[in-house]
Structures are given as C-alpha cells and as structure tokens.
Design an enzyme around this catalytic site. Structure first.
Site, PDB file in Angstrom:
ATOM      1  N   ASP A 120      39.119  41.082  55.740  1.00 36.18           N
ATOM      2  CA  ASP A 120      40.183  41.843  56.398  1.00 36.18           C
ATOM      3  C   ASP A 120      39.642  42.780  57.483  1.00 36.18           C
ATOM      4  O   ASP A 120      40.402  43.223  58.346  1.00 36.18           O
ATOM      5  CB  ASP A 120      40.954  42.672  55.366  1.00 36.18           C
ATOM      6  CG  ASP A 120      41.992  41.847  54.612  1.00 36.18           C
ATOM      7  OD1 ASP A 120      41.977  40.606  54.734  1.00 36.18           O
ATOM      8  OD2 ASP A 120      42.817  42.442  53.897  1.00 36.18           O
ATOM      9  N   GLU A 165      29.871  51.017  48.486  1.00 33.75           N
ATOM     10  CA  GLU A 165      31.318  51.079  48.284  1.00 33.75           C
ATOM     11  C   GLU A 165      31.750  52.547  48.223  1.00 33.75           C
ATOM     12  O   GLU A 165      31.154  53.348  47.514  1.00 33.75           O
ATOM     13  CB  GLU A 165      31.687  50.333  46.988  1.00 33.75           C
ATOM     14  CG  GLU A 165      33.061  50.605  46.425  1.00 33.75           C
ATOM     15  CD  GLU A 165      34.226  50.271  47.371  1.00 33.75           C
ATOM     16  OE1 GLU A 165      34.217  49.192  47.988  1.00 33.75           O
ATOM     17  OE2 GLU A 165      35.133  51.128  47.479  1.00 33.75           O
ATOM     18  N   GLN A 166      32.831  52.851  48.943  1.00 34.65           N
ATOM     19  CA  GLN A 166      33.270  54.258  48.995  1.00 34.65           C
ATOM     20  C   GLN A 166      33.845  54.775  47.667  1.00 34.65           C
ATOM     21  O   GLN A 166      33.741  55.960  47.364  1.00 34.65           O
ATOM     22  CB  GLN A 166      34.299  54.444  50.098  1.00 34.65           C
ATOM     23  CG  GLN A 166      35.607  53.704  49.854  1.00 34.65           C
ATOM     24  CD  GLN A 166      36.620  53.886  50.973  1.00 34.65           C
ATOM     25  OE1 GLN A 166      36.346  54.563  51.951  1.00 34.65           O
ATOM     26  NE2 GLN A 166      37.780  53.288  50.831  1.00 34.65           N
ATOM     27  N   ARG A 180      43.533  40.318  39.812  1.00 33.30           N
ATOM     28  CA  ARG A 180      42.540  40.740  40.812  1.00 33.30           C
ATOM     29  C   ARG A 180      41.342  41.458  40.190  1.00 33.30           C
ATOM     30  O   ARG A 180      40.195  41.235  40.586  1.00 33.30           O
ATOM     31  CB  ARG A 180      43.177  41.680  41.830  1.00 33.30           C
ATOM     32  CG  ARG A 180      43.986  40.972  42.867  1.00 33.30           C
ATOM     33  CD  ARG A 180      44.776  41.958  43.688  1.00 33.30           C
ATOM     34  NE  ARG A 180      45.544  41.278  44.686  1.00 33.30           N
ATOM     35  CZ  ARG A 180      45.160  41.109  45.950  1.00 33.30           C
ATOM     36  NH1 ARG A 180      44.038  41.602  46.382  1.00 33.30           N
ATOM     37  NH2 ARG A 180      45.923  40.446  46.791  1.00 33.30           N
ATOM     38  N   TYR A 236      53.937  34.204  39.454  1.00 34.27           N
ATOM     39  CA  TYR A 236      53.007  33.266  38.804  1.00 34.27           C
ATOM     40  C   TYR A 236      52.279  33.990  37.679  1.00 34.27           C
ATOM     41  O   TYR A 236      52.249  35.218  37.639  1.00 34.27           O
ATOM     42  CB  TYR A 236      52.012  32.667  39.807  1.00 34.27           C
ATOM     43  CG  TYR A 236      51.271  33.660  40.676  1.00 34.27           C
ATOM     44  CD1 TYR A 236      50.163  34.346  40.211  1.00 34.27           C
ATOM     45  CD2 TYR A 236      51.690  33.899  41.994  1.00 34.27           C
ATOM     46  CE1 TYR A 236      49.479  35.240  41.012  1.00 34.27           C
ATOM     47  CE2 TYR A 236      51.029  34.799  42.803  1.00 34.27           C
ATOM     48  CZ  TYR A 236      49.914  35.466  42.314  1.00 34.27           C
ATOM     49  OH  TYR A 236      49.250  36.371  43.112  1.00 34.27           O
TER      50      TYR A 236
HETATM   51  C1  LIG Z   1      50.647  41.403  48.384  1.00 35.23           C
HETATM   52  C2  LIG Z   1      49.419  40.639  48.780  1.00 35.23           C
HETATM   53  C3  LIG Z   1      49.195  39.392  48.231  1.00 35.23           C
HETATM   54  C4  LIG Z   1      48.069  38.651  48.591  1.00 35.23           C
HETATM   55  N1  LIG Z   1      47.863  37.443  48.025  1.00 35.23           N
HETATM   56  C5  LIG Z   1      46.758  36.731  48.336  1.00 35.23           C
HETATM   57  C6  LIG Z   1      46.525  35.461  47.706  1.00 35.23           C
HETATM   58  O1  LIG Z   1      47.308  35.004  46.873  1.00 35.23           O
HETATM   59  N2  LIG Z   1      45.373  34.786  48.030  1.00 35.23           N
HETATM   60  C7  LIG Z   1      44.469  35.280  48.943  1.00 35.23           C
HETATM   61  O2  LIG Z   1      43.432  34.626  49.191  1.00 35.23           O
HETATM   62  N3  LIG Z   1      44.679  36.475  49.559  1.00 35.23           N
HETATM   63  C8  LIG Z   1      45.785  37.212  49.277  1.00 35.23           C
HETATM   64  N4  LIG Z   1      45.999  38.427  49.870  1.00 35.23           N
HETATM   65  C9  LIG Z   1      45.014  38.935  50.846  1.00 35.23           C
HETATM   66  C10 LIG Z   1      43.796  39.570  50.171  1.00 35.23           C
HETATM   67  O3  LIG Z   1      44.210  40.513  49.196  1.00 35.23           O
HETATM   68  C11 LIG Z   1      42.895  40.245  51.187  1.00 35.23           C
HETATM   69  O4  LIG Z   1      42.729  39.412  52.312  1.00 35.23           O
HETATM   70  C12 LIG Z   1      41.516  40.498  50.570  1.00 35.23           C
HETATM   71  O5  LIG Z   1      41.621  41.283  49.402  1.00 35.23           O
HETATM   72  C13 LIG Z   1      40.586  41.185  51.576  1.00 35.23           C
HETATM   73  O6  LIG Z   1      39.334  41.393  50.971  1.00 35.23           O
HETATM   74  P1  LIG Z   1      38.218  42.239  51.717  1.00 35.23           P
HETATM   75  O7  LIG Z   1      37.052  42.255  50.772  1.00 35.23           O
HETATM   76  O8  LIG Z   1      38.021  41.730  53.102  1.00 35.23           O
HETATM   77  O9  LIG Z   1      38.828  43.715  51.897  1.00 35.23           O
HETATM   78  P2  LIG Z   1      39.304  44.774  50.803  1.00 35.23           P
HETATM   79  O10 LIG Z   1      39.787  44.116  49.577  1.00 35.23           O
HETATM   80  O11 LIG Z   1      40.225  45.702  51.507  1.00 35.23           O
HETATM   81  O12 LIG Z   1      37.963  45.555  50.415  1.00 35.23           O
HETATM   82  C14 LIG Z   1      37.382  46.508  51.254  1.00 35.23           C
HETATM   83  C15 LIG Z   1      36.487  47.406  50.422  1.00 35.23           C
HETATM   84  O13 LIG Z   1      35.757  48.273  51.306  1.00 35.23           O
HETATM   85  C16 LIG Z   1      35.789  49.588  50.808  1.00 35.23           C
HETATM   86  N5  LIG Z   1      35.627  50.472  51.966  1.00 35.23           N
HETATM   87  C17 LIG Z   1      36.536  50.722  52.944  1.00 35.23           C
HETATM   88  N6  LIG Z   1      36.016  51.564  53.863  1.00 35.23           N
HETATM   89  C18 LIG Z   1      34.751  51.868  53.443  1.00 35.23           C
HETATM   90  C19 LIG Z   1      33.710  52.687  53.987  1.00 35.23           C
HETATM   91  N7  LIG Z   1      33.865  53.358  55.119  1.00 35.23           N
HETATM   92  N8  LIG Z   1      32.535  52.751  53.311  1.00 35.23           N
HETATM   93  C20 LIG Z   1      32.345  52.058  52.145  1.00 35.23           C
HETATM   94  N9  LIG Z   1      33.321  51.267  51.584  1.00 35.23           N
HETATM   95  C21 LIG Z   1      34.490  51.165  52.246  1.00 35.23           C
HETATM   96  C22 LIG Z   1      37.142  49.687  50.111  1.00 35.23           C
HETATM   97  O14 LIG Z   1      37.156  50.749  49.176  1.00 35.23           O
HETATM   98  C23 LIG Z   1      37.257  48.316  49.466  1.00 35.23           C
HETATM   99  O15 LIG Z   1      36.675  48.268  48.201  1.00 35.23           O
HETATM  100  C24 LIG Z   1      47.130  39.177  49.533  1.00 35.23           C
HETATM  101  C25 LIG Z   1      47.357  40.439  50.091  1.00 35.23           C
HETATM  102  C26 LIG Z   1      48.489  41.160  49.724  1.00 35.23           C
HETATM  103  C27 LIG Z   1      48.718  42.518  50.346  1.00 35.23           C
END
Ligand SMILES: Cc1cc2nc3c(=O)[nH]c(=O)nc-3n(C[C@H](O)[C@H](O)[C@H](O)COP(=O)(O)OP(=O)(O)OC[C@H]3O[C@@H](n4cnc5c(N)ncnc54)[C@H](O)[C@@H]3O)c2cc1C
Length: 397
Positions: free
Chosen positions: A293, A35-36, A109, A215
């Site tokens: 994502d 993790e960065q 979160r 909520y």
């Molecule tokens: C306003 C809002 C409301 C939402 N509500 C919901 C909801 O109610 N329910 C739901 O299911 N989803 C919801 N979402 C979507 C959800 O937040 C995201 O889809 C989810 O958090 C994505 O998770 P992830 O682990 O794929 O990516 P991220 O949470 O973006 O995690 C990526 C991680 O990788 C790290 N990283 C990045 N680049 C590097 C690198 N080069 N080297 C090492 N580490 C790195 C980052 O620091 C981070 O910790 C919502 C989104 C928003 C914006």
C-alpha cells in the site's frame, strides 16, 4: 572472498513488510523489520487470500500455518441486494488447487500475520520504531526513528502502508484522497447465524450505492462481514465514534433479510474509510524502494491489495538475488511489478461502479451480462492466479 550479505531494513511489520522480510531472509540477506506499533497487529477481521498469494506463502514454508488457521471456501456467490437472486456463482475449492497449485483461502488477519511472523526471527522485529527520516548516502542509507535510534543499511524497503513516510521522504507530500466509500466491518460467531444454513463459502451482495460481502474465517468459527456504502465526505468524528450495529443496520435497511440477520448477530462493528492514491510513476530512488500500500494502494474490490504486497516481497527478493547492483535490482523490481498492480488498481476502481449501480437499466444490463456468462470458472482469472512473481523476466523496452 565472498561479499557479506546486503543489510536490508524493512519499514512496517504488516502483511507486506513481514512477507518481504521472510522472502529476503530466505534469499540470504541480513534483514531487520522496524514497526511503529508496540506489537504486531492487523486492523479488521478477515481477508481473502487468492491462489496467487497462497502459492507465494506456501513457497515460503507457510502452508501448514495457513491450513491450520484458514478456511477453504467452496465458492463465491454473487447475489442481488434486495431479492437475493443469484447473479453469478464461481467455484473456488478444490478447483483453484487443481488449476493453480494453491487454494483460495479466507483467514482472520491477525492469524495470517502471526503465521507469517512465525517464519521470521522475532528478535529482528524492532517494535516501537517509527521511521521519521532517511538520507541517501550513495552506497548506504541512514534512517532515523522517533525513539532516537538510527541505523545504516545497504537497502531500505518502505512497507509502511498508505500513509507511508518513506514514500513522502522519496517523492514529497501528497495526501491520499477519500474514495467515497466507508465499510461497516464485523465478526459474528457462526452458531449465532446457524439458522441461515450458509455453506462454507463467500457471498457478495450488490446493490444501489453499496455492496455487502461475507465469508468464514477462523476455521469456520466466525463469519466476517464487510458492508460498503457510498458517501461524499468523511470525517472521523462523525463516523468512527458512532460505529454501532444499529447504525450498520440502518445503512442496510432495505436490504435482504439475510444481510440484516448477519449484522444484527454481531456484538460490535467498526467503520473503515477507504482512501486511495493514483498510480505512482516511480517507486525507487537509489537503494530505497516501496511496496504494498505504500506505493500502490487499491480499492479492495478485487480482493488483491495484500496479495499484491505479498507478490511484491517475492519479486523484490528474487530481483535482489539475481541482479548484483542493488539500485539496478530495485529498478528492475519496480518495472516488473508496475503493469500488474496498475491493472489491478484500475479493475478495482471499475468494480466500485459496477457493483454499486442503481436499480434501473444499467443494473439490469449488468445482471443480464453475468447471467449470460453463467457460472464463472476460476479459469477466467488465469492471468491473475497463475502468475509467478519471483520470475525475474527481462523488461521489454
Ligand atoms: C475492508 C478491506 C478489505 C480488504 N480485503 C482484502 C482482501 O480480501 N484481500 C487482499 O489481498 N487485500 C485486501 N485488502 C487490502 C489489504 O488489507 C492491504 O492492501 C494490505 O493490508 C496492505 O499491506 P501493507 O503491508 O502494504 O500495509 P499495512 O497493512 O498498512 O502495513 C503497514 C505497516 O507499517 C507500519 N508503519 C506505518 N508507518 C510507519 C513508520 N513511519 N515507521 C514504522 N512503521 C510504520 C504500520 O503500523 C503497519 O504495521 C482489504 C482492505 C480493506 C480496507
């Protein structure tokens, strides 16, 4: 002699990356997370965890943590932006548990991330490790970090979010596009809005060019709100630096008194710009793949982005366990996942239009349609909620 377990590196310690690490570890692989950031953190207040996600988390042994930290909303209540008229209601709990064997939950979160992290060995989470490069070496992958460290692994998983470096390394540079929406986000201590007499549930207010969702999280101690408004352009200077409660109030100036009471009760709020990408045709190259994502960001208007990342983790672990050749397993995983996440990406986009209709005939037709359908049972989303992502079904050509 049995083969040693695959060494797997997960890049990114967000909800998707950590859940995947837990699932892979429980499937018997040797797993490290890189993790960065200097600590594990989540931006923003609350998140919805629908039954398809809570079921996966429970299977990973996280049910007690969810129950300790989360809220089980009684239902969602969809209302009209100005007069507060009910457009539709949908009960959530206990119906979801009865129908799908898992509750719908709302949770802070940071608490969710801590619950997931508690199931993974802390000394295998390598903080301050920002991936900057990778090279496919056939049976292994070499990975470099900004701090000078480098590793060799059997399988690499990019769970590094919408600006994924792993994705860029695999498929080239492509900037995400501003989705034309910003969100005002905040948390309000429940006692400050006790006069509103809110039930323990979610409300979603839809209006011209925006919508507002609230909520409870943190066992009901805090009310989380997200207010969306549409804009042509985004630049950080104009927005992030000027995120104030006064500005949020101005953005929802003509909206119902309840919304304005909630915003006004917040001490601070921040602004979040929504970015998006089109569905990606491939997620994997050789022994490297993507999840969450990093490969399928979606508008949060189905509340399923993190849920899909959680499902990805369960599916990836199941495929790597069931299919001996890692590259074949990654290909199977991506083919299993793509139709489902693409459908949700499309539904989430359509909801932006549907929720934000201007006052007029289109909006009246939408409201009439919702009224005709009446209260929506959680059974209406059976295809979404009862899905088992760990079922390694054959892919039909
Ligand atoms: C306003 C809002 C409301 C939402 N509500 C919901 C909801 O109610 N329910 C739901 O299911 N989803 C919801 N979402 C979507 C959800 O937040 C995201 O889809 C989810 O958090 C994505 O998770 P992830 O682990 O794929 O990516 P991220 O949470 O973006 O995690 C990526 C991680 O990788 C790290 N990283 C990045 N680049 C590097 C690198 N080069 N080297 C090492 N580490 C790195 C980052 O620091 C981070 O910790 C919502 C989104 C928003 C914006």
């Amino acid at each position: 002699m049995p083969e040693p377990p695959l060494r797997i590196a997960v890049i990114g310690g967000g909800i998707g990356g950590l859940t995947t690490a837990v699932a892979l570890r429980q499937a018997g692989f040797e797993v490290d997370v890189y993790e960065q950031a200097l600590e594990l953190t989540e931006v923003g207040g609350g998140i919805n965890m629908a039954p398809n996600a809570t079921r996966v988390l429970r299977t990973l042994g996280l049910g007690a943590g969810l129950d300790r930290e989360g809220v089980r909303p009684l239902g969602t209540h969809q209302r009209r932006w100005q007069d507060g008229r009910t457009l539709q209601r949908a009960p959530l709990n206990p119906q979801c548990e009865e129908l799908y064997g898992a509750p719908h939950m709302t949770i802070h979160r940071a608490a969710l991330l801590a619950v997931i992290a508690s199931a993974f060995q802390a000394d295998r989470v390598h903080l301050d490790h920002r991936l900057v490069g990778l090279a496919d070496k056939g049976d292994s992958t070499e990975v470099w970090f900004e701090n000078g460290a480098h590793i060799m692994v059997d399988v690499l998983v990019g769970a590094d979010g919408i600006h994924s470096t792993v994705r860029t390394a695999l498929f080239g540079e492509e900037e995400p596009a501003f989705a034309g929406c910003v969100a005002y986000r905040g948390l309000v201590p429940a006692e400050r809005i006790s006069g509103l007499g809110l039930e323990l549930g979610s409300q979603s207010w839809v209006g011209p060019g925006g919508h507002f969702v609230h909520y409870f999280v943190s066992r009901g101690r805090l009310l989380n709100f997200v207010g969306w408004t549409e804009h042509d352009r985004w630049n950080r200077e104009d927005w992030t630096d000027r995120a104030t409660v006064a500005r949020a109030l101005a953005a929802f100036e003509d909206w119902h008194k309840q919304i304005r009471t909630i915003i006004a009760a917040a001490e601070t709020c921040f602004i979040w710009a929504l970015f998006d990408r089109d569905p990606l045709p491939r997620w994997s190259v050789g022994r490297t793949t993507l999840l969450g994502d990093a490969c399928h960001p979606m508008y949060p208007f189905m509340g399923q982005g993190a849920a899909m990342a959680i499902e990805d983790g369960a599916a990836l672990a199941a495929c790597l366990r069931a299919i001996r050749n890692p590259a074949d397993a990654l290909l199977h995983y991506e083919r299993l996942r793509q139709p489902r996440v693409t459908r949700l990406q499309q539904m989430s986009r359509a909801n932006k239009t549907r929720f934000h209709l201007p006052d007029g005939p289109g909006q009246a037709a939408r409201d009439a349609e919702w009224a005709d359908v009446g209260d929506r049972s959680p059974d209406a989303l059976r295809w979404l909620y009862e899905f088992d992502p760990a079922a390694v079904t054959p892919i039909l050509a």
